[in-house]
Design a protein around this motif. Sequence first.
Motif, PDB file in Angstrom:
ATOM      1  N   ARG A 166       0.821  -1.216   0.000  1.00 28.30           N
ATOM      2  CA  ARG A 166       0.000   0.000   0.000  1.00 28.30           C
ATOM      3  C   ARG A 166       0.849   1.257   0.000  1.00 28.30           C
ATOM      4  NH1 ARG A 166      -4.153  -0.033   4.607  1.00 28.30           N
ATOM      5  NH2 ARG A 166      -4.753   1.880   3.568  1.00 28.30           N
ATOM      6  N   SER A 167       1.953   1.254   0.745  1.00 29.69           N
ATOM      7  CA  SER A 167       2.796   2.451   0.781  1.00 29.69           C
ATOM      8  C   SER A 167       3.547   2.633  -0.529  1.00 29.69           C
ATOM      9  CB  SER A 167       3.774   2.380   1.948  1.00 29.69           C
ATOM     10  OG  SER A 167       4.694   1.331   1.770  1.00 29.69           O
ATOM     11  N   THR A 168       3.853   1.543  -1.232  1.00 33.50           N
ATOM     12  CA  THR A 168       4.588   1.645  -2.494  1.00 33.50           C
ATOM     13  C   THR A 168       3.664   1.936  -3.674  1.00 33.50           C
ATOM     14  OG1 THR A 168       6.175   0.049  -1.642  1.00 33.50           O
ATOM     15  CG2 THR A 168       6.204   0.453  -3.998  1.00 33.50           C
ATOM     16  N   HIS A 169       2.560   1.203  -3.804  1.00 32.34           N
ATOM     17  CA  HIS A 169       1.709   1.270  -4.989  1.00 32.34           C
ATOM     18  C   HIS A 169       0.294   1.750  -4.694  1.00 32.34           C
ATOM     19  CE1 HIS A 169       4.835  -0.968  -7.005  1.00 32.34           C
ATOM     20  NE2 HIS A 169       4.758  -1.919  -6.078  1.00 32.34           N
ATOM     21  N   GLY A 170       0.061   2.392  -3.575  1.00 33.87           N
ATOM     22  CA  GLY A 170      -1.290   2.731  -3.139  1.00 33.87           C
ATOM     23  C   GLY A 170      -2.065   3.586  -4.120  1.00 33.87           C
ATOM     24  N   LYS A 171      -1.485   4.690  -4.573  1.00 32.72           N
ATOM     25  CA  LYS A 171      -2.217   5.602  -5.445  1.00 32.72           C
ATOM     26  C   LYS A 171      -2.484   4.978  -6.809  1.00 32.72           C
ATOM     27  CE  LYS A 171      -1.009   9.901  -3.274  1.00 32.72           C
ATOM     28  NZ  LYS A 171      -2.290  10.174  -2.678  1.00 32.72           N
ATOM     29  N   THR A 172      -1.520   4.254  -7.362  1.00 31.04           N
ATOM     30  CA  THR A 172      -1.704   3.588  -8.651  1.00 31.04           C
ATOM     31  C   THR A 172      -2.780   2.517  -8.551  1.00 31.04           C
ATOM     32  OG1 THR A 172       0.623   3.956  -9.109  1.00 31.04           O
ATOM     33  CG2 THR A 172      -0.513   2.372 -10.498  1.00 31.04           C
ATOM     34  N   TYR A 173      -2.727   1.712  -7.488  1.00 32.17           N
ATOM     35  CA  TYR A 173      -3.693   0.644  -7.285  1.00 32.17           C
ATOM     36  C   TYR A 173      -5.108   1.199  -7.178  1.00 32.17           C
ATOM     37  CZ  TYR A 173      -6.079  -3.201  -4.936  1.00 32.17           C
ATOM     38  OH  TYR A 173      -6.964  -4.183  -4.593  1.00 32.17           O
ATOM     39  N   ILE A 174      -5.265   2.268  -6.410  1.00 26.24           N
ATOM     40  CA  ILE A 174      -6.589   2.876  -6.246  1.00 26.24           C
ATOM     41  C   ILE A 174      -7.084   3.445  -7.564  1.00 26.24           C
ATOM     42  CG2 ILE A 174      -7.806   4.807  -5.163  1.00 26.24           C
ATOM     43  CD1 ILE A 174      -6.188   4.216  -2.640  1.00 26.24           C
ATOM     44  N   SER A 175      -6.214   4.087  -8.338  1.00 25.90           N
ATOM     45  CA  SER A 175      -6.616   4.640  -9.629  1.00 25.90           C
ATOM     46  C   SER A 175      -7.075   3.540 -10.580  1.00 25.90           C
ATOM     47  CB  SER A 175      -5.453   5.404 -10.257  1.00 25.90           C
ATOM     48  OG  SER A 175      -5.059   6.463  -9.430  1.00 25.90           O
ATOM     49  N   GLU A 197     -10.450   2.185  -9.382  1.00 27.56           N
ATOM     50  CA  GLU A 197     -11.527   3.132  -9.704  1.00 27.56           C
ATOM     51  C   GLU A 197     -11.896   3.046 -11.171  1.00 27.56           C
ATOM     52  OE1 GLU A 197     -10.014   6.875  -8.418  1.00 27.56           O
ATOM     53  OE2 GLU A 197     -10.870   6.678  -6.411  1.00 27.56           O
TER      54      GLU A 197
END
Length: 77
Positions: free
Chosen positions: A44-53, A56
């Motif tokens: 989550r700390s490494t890929h959190g924003k990409t994963y969420i995008s 979505e």
Amino acid sequence: MSAGSSDEPPEEMVDTENVGGLEEILPPHLMPIWSRVQLIQDFRSTHGKTYISIMEAIIAIILTVGYLYWLTLYFGG
């Protein structure tokens, strides 16, 4: 005056430099479970924003397809 009455907040009086994680207080038989949780937190700390995008985008596509399918059933049926 007492030694505890300082202008600094209590958080500033505590040394937090060498504080460990939860693995210091967990019993050894729970360490495999904690290592899995730690792997998830690292992901989550490494890929959190990409994963969420990406998630979505996938959910938006699924909802759009479902809505278009519903429209075809409503108007075409």
